[in-house]
Design a protein around this motif. Structure first.
Motif, short mmCIF file in Angstrom:
data_model
loop_
_atom_site.label_atom_id
_atom_site.label_comp_id
_atom_site.label_asym_id
_atom_site.label_seq_id
_atom_site.Cartn_x
_atom_site.Cartn_y
_atom_site.Cartn_z
N UNK A 250 15.44 -8.95 -12.36
CA UNK A 250 15.94 -8.56 -10.89
C UNK A 250 15.09 -9.31 -9.83
N UNK A 251 15.62 -9.44 -8.90
CA UNK A 251 15.22 -10.16 -7.68
C UNK A 251 14.81 -9.12 -6.56
N UNK A 252 13.67 -9.32 -6.24
CA UNK A 252 13.03 -7.95 -5.08
C UNK A 252 12.58 -8.96 -3.81
N UNK A 253 13.41 -8.63 -2.97
CA UNK A 253 12.88 -9.21 -1.43
C UNK A 253 12.17 -7.84 -0.68
N UNK A 254 11.08 -8.26 -0.10
CA UNK A 254 10.44 -7.14 0.68
C UNK A 254 10.30 -7.72 2.05
N UNK A 255 10.32 -6.83 2.99
CA UNK A 255 9.73 -7.00 4.50
C UNK A 255 8.34 -6.30 4.45
N UNK A 256 7.41 -7.13 4.85
CA UNK A 256 6.10 -6.75 5.13
C UNK A 256 5.61 -6.96 6.62
N UNK A 257 5.08 -5.87 6.95
CA UNK A 257 4.71 -5.76 8.57
C UNK A 257 3.65 -6.85 9.02
N UNK A 258 3.78 -7.56 9.81
CA UNK A 258 2.63 -8.41 10.20
C UNK A 258 1.73 -7.81 11.13
N UNK B 143 8.05 -9.83 13.85
CA UNK B 143 7.35 -8.65 13.62
C UNK B 143 7.06 -8.30 11.95
N UNK B 144 7.88 -9.08 11.09
CA UNK B 144 7.79 -8.81 9.55
C UNK B 144 7.75 -10.29 8.87
N UNK B 145 7.08 -10.12 7.72
CA UNK B 145 7.40 -11.49 6.83
C UNK B 145 8.27 -10.88 5.57
N UNK B 146 9.29 -11.84 5.15
CA UNK B 146 10.03 -11.60 4.28
C UNK B 146 9.76 -12.48 2.82
N UNK B 147 9.44 -11.73 2.04
CA UNK B 147 9.15 -12.50 0.48
C UNK B 147 10.05 -12.09 -0.46
N UNK B 148 10.39 -13.10 -1.48
CA UNK B 148 11.07 -12.50 -2.82
C UNK B 148 10.54 -12.97 -3.90
N UNK B 149 10.58 -12.09 -4.84
CA UNK B 149 10.04 -12.38 -6.26
C UNK B 149 10.92 -11.99 -7.38
N UNK C 274 1.92 -3.51 4.18
CA UNK C 274 2.60 -2.41 4.69
C UNK C 274 4.05 -3.10 4.31
N UNK C 275 4.89 -2.65 3.22
CA UNK C 275 6.12 -2.85 3.01
C UNK C 275 6.94 -1.81 3.50
N UNK C 276 7.97 -2.22 4.37
CA UNK C 276 8.90 -1.52 5.29
C UNK C 276 10.13 -1.41 4.54
N UNK C 277 10.66 -2.43 3.98
CA UNK C 277 11.83 -2.22 3.42
C UNK C 277 12.07 -3.18 2.20
N UNK C 278 12.77 -2.88 1.13
CA UNK C 278 12.99 -3.61 -0.10
C UNK C 278 14.64 -3.80 -0.47
#
Length: 404
Positions: free
Chosen positions: A70-78, A94-100, A35-39
């Protein structure tokens, strides 16, 4: 015979209820989704561009978009770590931050899916942060996926950031344990506090699609670790950010737009002295009249402010004196008038009608619009020639209490 009728009835009832039993055939447990909470969306630098995942294309075999990556950084709910009640301690994030990186938003999300075991889900997306450089180069390349994807809620927040959007994904706010929820709640509460007009991604698209108005978004900055500040209003021309205001000019913008709820304060010099008072706007009432003057669009604005004095910087100021109070009212009105005229002039130079004057002409002067304007591009040019008269009245109702 009677037995056969009963059996037939039960059989029909069985077939009628059978479709209801398949209502959750495609359901998926929350724990099985990412579940992505923020981008956060930034322009990729040279080092990051080398991380292109080649999921939607091959560098040597398939054509690819020519736009900068573009670089997209997402907050994914754990799963299991999103707090639902009082903090129980433990210190787990509570969240995992990943960038692609990717050529488009969908390309970047496909690259992200390659690194996540569970299926990405955007149904709980609360906020999208666009870096200022991305906003200046245009949002059209992002809008297509966001508008097509049925998972994305139209009430999600969309903001522009001064710093890299990835920094907002890594924030550790002291007032909330989930960064994305804090960001989204801050934007939502701005309207309730009278600090910003209603703003969400669905409204941004609606204004962007209109012929007589340009879109706007909150402009945020990071003051210190975990602390955000509303730095101004980012206004657009088409899909590109054309400029930004100061924080106080947001209140001016809301006055012209006709938002009645006040929320901003400003220093006003008491005429004939070097002393200052802090005047807070409690409410406003705006009347607008549109007309044609020498063949050109003309606006008449009449704005009435209901104010109160929050503070004075010297005991010498006799705010209980009606003459002093009247002089403060006139000085406040004069300052407001200058600020309104300045903001309208600034947006005219940029060709960005964020106030929506064009929509008033399109609704109330359809013959003029259909004959002379017709398109959004033509209104951008007409807006630069628009003339206006501004009249401001200020009434100070209260001066506060003080024990003698």
């Amino acid at each position: 015979m009677r037995h056969n009728k009963r059996s037939l009835g039960l059989l029909l009832l069985f077939f009628l209820l059978l479709p209801l039993l398949s209502g959750c055939w495609d359901a998926m447990e929350m724990e099985r989704r990412a579940n992505i909470l923020a981008i956060g969306i930034d322009e990729a630098d040279e080092k990051e561009q080398k991380k292109d995942g080649e999921v939607a294309h091959l560098k040597t075999s398939f054509l690819k978009p020519q736009e900068k990556l573009i670089k997209v950084t997402a907050q994914i709910a754990i799963p299991g770590r999103i707090p639902l009640g009082p903090d129980q301690g433990g210190g787990k994030k509570p969240v995992l931050v990943m960038s692609v990186v990717g050529h488009t938003l969908e390309d970047a999300l496909m690259n992200l899916q390659q690194q996540v075991a569970d299926e990405l889900f955007l149904g709980h997306l609360r906020i999208i942060v666009l870096n200022e450089n991305v906003a200046k180069h245009g949002t059209e390349r992002l809008n297509d996926l966001l508008r097509r994807n049925p998972e994305i809620r139209r009430t999600a927040a969309l903001v522009v950031s001064k710093e890299a959007a990835s920094e907002y994904m890594k924030l550790v706010p002291g007032l909330d344990r989930v960064p994305s929820l804090y960001l989204a709640d801050m934007v939502d509460n701005l309207s309730a506090l009278g600090r910003f007009p209603p703003s969400f991604i669905g409204l941004f698209w609606t204004i962007y699609s209109s012929k007589g108005q340009e879109a706007y978004l909150p402009y945020l900055t990071i003051k210190q670790k975990g602390i955000l500040e509303l730095k101004g209003l980012a206004y657009f021309k088409g899909d590109k950010m054309a400029g930004k205001t100061s924080p106080l000019e947001i209140g001016i913008f809301m006055a012209v737009k006709g938002d009645s709820k006040g929320g901003y304060s400003a220093f006003v010099q008491v005429p004939g002295t070097d002393q200052m008072v802090m005047v807070r706007v409690r409410s406003r009432k705006t009347k607008m009249k549109i007309e044609l003057k020498n063949g050109l669009p003309h606006i008449r604005l009449k704005i009435r402010y209901e104010c109160e004095i929050d503070e004075k910087d010297s005991p010498k100021i006799k705010i209980n004196d009606s003459k002093v109070l009247k002089s403060i009212e006139k000085e406040t009105a004069k300052n407001m008038k200058k600020s309104i005229e300045k903001l309208i002039s600034t947006t005219q130079t940029a060709g960005s009608d964020v106030f929506g004057f064009g929509e008033h002409f399109r609704a109330k002067r359809p013959q003029y619009w259909n004959r002379e304007i017709k398109t959004k591009e033509n209104w951008e040019r007409a807006y630069q020639q628009l003339t206006y008269d501004v009249k401001v009245d200020t009434l100070i109702h209260r001066v506060g209490m003080k024990a003698k």
